[in-house]
Enzyme design. Structure first.
Site, PDB file in Angstrom:
ATOM      1  N   HIS A 284       0.829  -1.202   0.000  1.00 16.66           N
ATOM      2  CA  HIS A 284       0.000   0.000   0.000  1.00 16.66           C
ATOM      3  C   HIS A 284       0.867   1.256   0.000  1.00 16.66           C
ATOM      4  CE1 HIS A 284       0.423   1.831   4.067  1.00 16.66           C
ATOM      5  NE2 HIS A 284       0.811   0.617   4.410  1.00 16.66           N
ATOM      6  N   CYS A 285       0.213   2.378  -0.357  1.00 16.36           N
ATOM      7  CA  CYS A 285       0.809   3.704  -0.171  1.00 16.36           C
ATOM      8  C   CYS A 285      -0.253   4.541   0.531  1.00 16.36           C
ATOM      9  CB  CYS A 285       1.296   4.293  -1.495  1.00 16.36           C
ATOM     10  SG  CYS A 285       0.112   4.243  -2.857  1.00 16.36           S
ATOM     11  N   THR A 286      -0.510   5.766   0.087  1.00 10.77           N
ATOM     12  CA  THR A 286      -1.531   6.570   0.745  1.00 10.77           C
ATOM     13  C   THR A 286      -2.914   6.270   0.179  1.00 10.77           C
ATOM     14  OG1 THR A 286       0.007   8.336   1.335  1.00 10.77           O
ATOM     15  CG2 THR A 286      -2.319   8.924   1.208  1.00 10.77           C
TER      16      THR A 286
END
Length: 269
Positions: free
Chosen positions: A162-164
């Site tokens: 994941h990222c943001t």
């Protein structure tokens, strides 16, 4: 005349605490197989403290969570993961902490405010530059190599990346995985664009605040949208610098031929 609702997305997973949660598996691979389900998940940030007790997350039986955000993003909105789940932080934008993908976290992290002025004069150009950096920068190449090795080292146990928002840094990570699996170009693009509804929901309040502040949401929209042109930019830069996807994996990311072969075997089901 009656209208029909769109078919449900078989890759989407419902969670009260994790936005944009998806199973990357299930797509057809070269040779007629399919990417295994339950092997790799993708999402937006895991910043909600409720993630640790979320039954939907627990049901994934994750072994590792890979966080592609910057150090500043992690400090502002740290991950919360279920007990027993390992966490690996790979800051793929460490060399370019001001890139557009990292600025998105700042916008999301200010729920009561709208930007006082456009974040950049040409947000779409800034996003294309981010995608160039995701291919070429040293931190990105090291980070994506480590992500693929983490997936390989998990030995079939579930991994979440994941990222943001789960659209750009994560989108490139998932693109690499699907290409390795032998998913055709249409299938890779379909997965890249499939996060649009979830991302639009995430950023709708931000765009409303922008409009309420008297600014044109179109100035910010390119940063919070999922556009085919961004993925096209990354692929074009990769082809120009490394020639082929395999050249990028070995020359750019430093993976060995054995590692590439092992990843393909893992991902082709």
């Amino acid at each position: 005349m009656t209208s029909t609702s769109p078919a449900p997305d078989p890759h989407a997973r419902t969670s009260a605490t994790v936005p944009n949660l998806r199973d990357v598996g299930g797509r057809t691979t070269a040779g007629g197989g399919a990417v295994p389900t339950g092997l790799l998940f993708r999402s937006g940030e895991l910043a909600d403290p409720g993630v640790a007790a979320d039954e939907a997350v627990a049901a994934l039986r994750l072994a590792v969570v890979v966080d592609l955000r910057t150090a500043a993003e992690v400090a502002q909105r740290p991950d919360h993961v279920p007990a027993g789940v390992a966490r690996t932080h790979l800051d793929v934008l460490a060399d370019q902490p001001g890139d557009a993908a990292a600025q998105i976290a700042h916008l999301l992290g200010a729920p009561g405010a709208a930007p006082a002025e456009p974040v950049v004069l040409d947000a779409a150009a800034h996003m294309r530059e981010t995608y160039r950096d995701l291919v070429l920068s040293g931190s990105a190449r090291r980070g994506y190599a480590a992500f693929l090795r983490t997936l390989l080292g998990a030995d079939g146990r579930p991994v979440l990346v994941h990222c943001t928002a789960g659209k750009d840094r994560t989108g490139w990570a998932v693109t690499l995985v699907l290409e390795l699996a032998g998913v055709d170009e249409a299938g890779v693009l379909e997965e890249y664009l499939a996060v649009r509804p979830a991302v639009a929901t995430m950023f709708a309040p931000l765009l409303e605040r922008v409009a309420a502040a008297g600014l044109d949401p179109a100035l910010v929209a390119p940063m919070v949208e999922v556009r085919e042109e961004y993925l096209d930019t990354a692929r074009a830069v990769r082809a120009e610098r490394y020639g082929t996807a395999d050249g990028y994996l070995t020359e750019g990311l430093g993976l060995s031929d054995d590692e590439v072969a092992a990843l393909r075997a893992l991902l082709r089901g």
